[in-house]
Design a protein around this motif. Structure first.
Motif: not given
Ligand code: NAD
Length: 261
Positions: A7, A14, A33-34, A55-56, A68, A70, A72, A80, A91
């Motif tokens: 994400t 990213g 995802v972005d 969309s996640l 995941m 992340d 962001t 998220n 995560c």
């Protein structure tokens, strides 16, 4: 194969994560995802380019991901994490600016066995800088932090500086007196206080991520400095975390938890 969703896929970090993770033989980027870049094609190290998803939820539904990663923004990371943890994904979080209370609350509602791993600094040298600062604080309690970052960073002080301050505060036996707000002739000159440790934040184009921890004693100073001069500095740490996160559960903060294995 460890199946990874990234994400913040089109961001500065990213895009580096996509390249680093897709280059590992035991990892596969299964979705990027972005929302601001949905529909754009993005190259990865091995395999066909990925189309960025908006969309996640949708990415989780179609990708069969395990982890995941992340990077962001402080305003979206909590959402998220809630989505990914609820779906049982481990995560790996680099996004800074999340409070300890929020992280603890997220970990508390995560399914049994899932791991919420957060590193304020994924650079090995950054982790060592924090460790050495913690050691020095036992002997030299007078200390201030100067952190220096690029001018598009959205949070100040940096997550690394806050973590360093907390480690120092826990390690030193006393809080020595230091000139405070009452000495300021311009507001903010004495910096911000985190757990009674002063932090000064510099923001300039040309910088990436840098920090000096300066200790003062009788007739001497000790400076511990780390410089990330390129975002590739964070990638071995991200890969290490992706590889290890499944062996842990609950909230784990700091790359040192995986480096010592
Ligand atoms: P950036 O602004 O370049 O990238 C962030 C990306 O996230 C953008 O492309 C944005 O469109 C995207 N995004 C926004 N909302 C989203 C959502 N809901 N879902 C998915 N993507 C979304 O920022 P950056 O420089 O890559 O930094 C990202 C974060 O990583 C910051 O919090 C920064 O402080 C942190 N950071 C951490 C480390 C570390 O070692 N822990 C190192 C560098 C940066």
């Amino acid at each position: 194969m460890i199946r990874v969703i990234v994400t913040g896929a089109a961001g500065r970090m990213g895009t580096s994560v996509l390249t680093a993770v897709s280059a590992e033989p035991d990892m596969e980027v299964v979705a990027a995802v972005d929302p601001a870049h949905a529909g754009e094609s993005i190259a990865i190290k091995s395999g066909a380019p990925l189309v960025i998803m908006p969309s996640l939820e949708e990415a989780i539904a179609v990708s069969g991901a395990h982890v995941m990663v992340d990077f962001t923004h402080p305003s979206v990371v909590e959402g998220n994490l809630r989505t990914a943890l609820k779906a049982g994904l481990d995560c790996v979080v680099g996004t800074t600016g999340i409070s300890s209370e929020t992280l603890e609350a997220l970990a508390a509602v995560a399914p049994e066995g899932t791991c919420l791993f957060v590193a304020p600094n994924f650079a090995i040298g950054g982790v060592l800088m924090m460790r050495f600062a913690e050691q020095a604080a036992h002997f030299m309690p007078h200390v201030e932090i100067i952190e220096l970052h690029h001018d598009r960073k959205v949070d100040a002080p940096s997550g690394t500086a806050i973590r360093t301050a907390r480690l120092i505060a826990a390690a030193r036996a006393s809080v020595p007196a230091a000139p405070g707000r009452e000495t300021e002739v311009a507001e903010g000159a004495r910096g911000a206080l985190v757990d009674d440790v002063t932090i000064h934040s510099v923001r300039l184009p040309g910088l990436v991520a840098h920090q000096e921890v300066i200790f003062g004693g009788l007739g001497q100073t000790l400076t511990i400095r780390h410089d990330s001069i390129d975002r590739t500095s964070f990638m071995p740490g991200v890969v290490l975390a992706v590889r290890n996160v499944a062996q842990h559960s609950g909230l784990v903060v700091g790359l040192e938890n995986f480096m010592d294995q």
